[in-house]
Scaffold this active site. Sequence first.
Site, short mmCIF file in Angstrom:
data_model
loop_
_atom_site.label_atom_id
_atom_site.label_comp_id
_atom_site.label_asym_id
_atom_site.label_seq_id
_atom_site.Cartn_x
_atom_site.Cartn_y
_atom_site.Cartn_z
N SER A 73 -47.16 -4.56 -68.32
CA SER A 73 -46.78 -4.99 -69.68
C SER A 73 -47.92 -4.93 -70.69
O SER A 73 -47.66 -5.01 -71.89
CB SER A 73 -46.20 -6.40 -69.65
OG SER A 73 -44.89 -6.37 -69.14
N LYS A 76 -47.54 -2.35 -73.31
CA LYS A 76 -46.63 -2.55 -74.46
C LYS A 76 -47.41 -2.68 -75.76
O LYS A 76 -46.92 -2.31 -76.84
CB LYS A 76 -45.77 -3.80 -74.21
CG LYS A 76 -44.84 -3.66 -73.00
CD LYS A 76 -44.21 -5.00 -72.64
CE LYS A 76 -43.27 -4.87 -71.44
NZ LYS A 76 -42.74 -6.17 -71.00
N TYR A 200 -40.94 4.32 -70.32
CA TYR A 200 -41.41 2.94 -70.14
C TYR A 200 -41.99 2.74 -68.73
O TYR A 200 -43.07 2.17 -68.57
CB TYR A 200 -40.23 1.99 -70.40
CG TYR A 200 -40.50 0.56 -70.02
CD1 TYR A 200 -41.33 -0.24 -70.82
CD2 TYR A 200 -39.98 0.01 -68.86
CE1 TYR A 200 -41.59 -1.55 -70.46
CE2 TYR A 200 -40.24 -1.29 -68.50
CZ TYR A 200 -41.05 -2.07 -69.29
OH TYR A 200 -41.33 -3.37 -68.93
N TYR A 252 -44.94 -14.34 -72.79
CA TYR A 252 -43.54 -14.69 -72.51
C TYR A 252 -43.31 -16.19 -72.61
O TYR A 252 -43.77 -16.84 -73.53
CB TYR A 252 -43.12 -14.12 -71.16
CG TYR A 252 -43.52 -12.69 -71.00
CD1 TYR A 252 -42.96 -11.72 -71.84
CD2 TYR A 252 -44.49 -12.30 -70.11
CE1 TYR A 252 -43.33 -10.40 -71.72
CE2 TYR A 252 -44.87 -10.98 -70.00
CZ TYR A 252 -44.29 -10.05 -70.82
OH TYR A 252 -44.67 -8.75 -70.71
N VAL A 270 -47.60 -7.76 -64.98
CA VAL A 270 -47.33 -8.26 -63.62
C VAL A 270 -48.24 -7.70 -62.54
O VAL A 270 -48.24 -8.21 -61.43
CB VAL A 270 -45.87 -8.03 -63.16
CG1 VAL A 270 -44.93 -9.02 -63.74
CG2 VAL A 270 -45.43 -6.62 -63.36
O1 DON Z 1 -40.66 -3.73 -66.47
C1 DON Z 1 -41.25 -4.39 -65.63
O2 DON Z 1 -40.70 -5.32 -65.04
C2 DON Z 1 -42.69 -4.06 -65.35
N1 DON Z 1 -42.91 -2.65 -65.39
C3 DON Z 1 -43.60 -4.71 -66.33
C4 DON Z 1 -43.35 -6.20 -66.50
C5 DON Z 1 -44.55 -6.98 -66.83
O3 DON Z 1 -45.67 -6.58 -66.65
C6 DON Z 1 -44.29 -8.35 -67.30
N2 DON Z 1 -45.54 -9.07 -67.40
N3 DON Z 1 -45.89 -10.13 -67.17
#
Ligand code: DON
Length: 319
Positions: A73, A76, A200, A252, A270
């Site tokens: 994330s 982003k 993405y 978040y 994540v």
């Molecule tokens: O879309 C997803 O679930 C992962 N590629 C990225 C999510 C993420 O990193 C949320 N962060 N805390």
Amino acid sequence: MHTQSAVLGGNRLVDVVTEALELGRTAARGGRCATYIPELANADPASVAIAVSTLAGEEVALGDTAVRFTLQSVSKVFALACVLQRGDPHLWERVQMEPSGDAFHSIVRLEEEQGRPRNPFINAGAIVVSAHLSGSDGKARIEALRQFLRRASGSGVARFDVDEAVYRSECVTGFRNRALANYMKHFGVLEDPDVAVDVYFRQCAMLVDVAELARTGLFLANAGEDPITRNRLLTPRDNRTIVALMATCGLYDEVGRFAVRVGIPAKSGVSGGVLGVIPGHMTVACYGPALGPAGNSLAAMTMLEFIMNRLSLSVFEPR
Ligand code: DON
């Protein structure tokens, strides 16, 4: 250096970061790696690294700095910068600017709000941003993002390759993200959900180390201009938009707690990476794949909290 005298008081940056790292290593013991993207579960939960880049050109990187991890994330932030850089007139018609208070992959508000995601940092919003990267197909859009990242990284050494195993792992498990994209397609917010999700997934799987991440984000701490190369990446206004959204939506449903404990704009991922921005001073990139209950790196939270409190760098306190 200016930064030392202005911000550090009597502290040496390397000493503060060293102390933070030790606390981060202890904190990491209480967390677990993400498993919903199976490949991420292979990370070593004990690894911890931290890097600081200052506007004056000082760089400190300590811990397991050789570990490369996927941006997830944190990508982003850079995808949004890449889209804003070319002055996309329609993005903010399709994505809002409000914190969601929900988990990063939540779908609930999309029904109530006609498929328009709450902000560009929850998954739904980020998928819309990915659809606005320039290029006629997915490959061209990822290349546009990579070129932006390379330019921002200053040195030209950072490669931002896609980790194919992590990318494939998310492709075979990413049904929630596909659901979000298809739902937004229904509301006319996305044109081609399959391409948007593929871009993405690839941007999330781009590889960095902590030093590269801190250096690449440095323009965010300097009103959109790389303070070292003097390359302008964003207008001051677009840069402020991104940094403000990091402060309000970057962690978040843990963003309020993070504001209280740490007090800086930041973005987490994540895989365990976090990029923190201290406007006018520095960036701090942290890595620690052992996550807490809200999906944020425990080591990163602890290290950032220690440094910002020790140096009184919370943006909510007078300097
Ligand atoms: O879309 C997803 O679930 C992962 N590629 C990225 C999510 C993420 O990193 C949320 N962060 N805390």
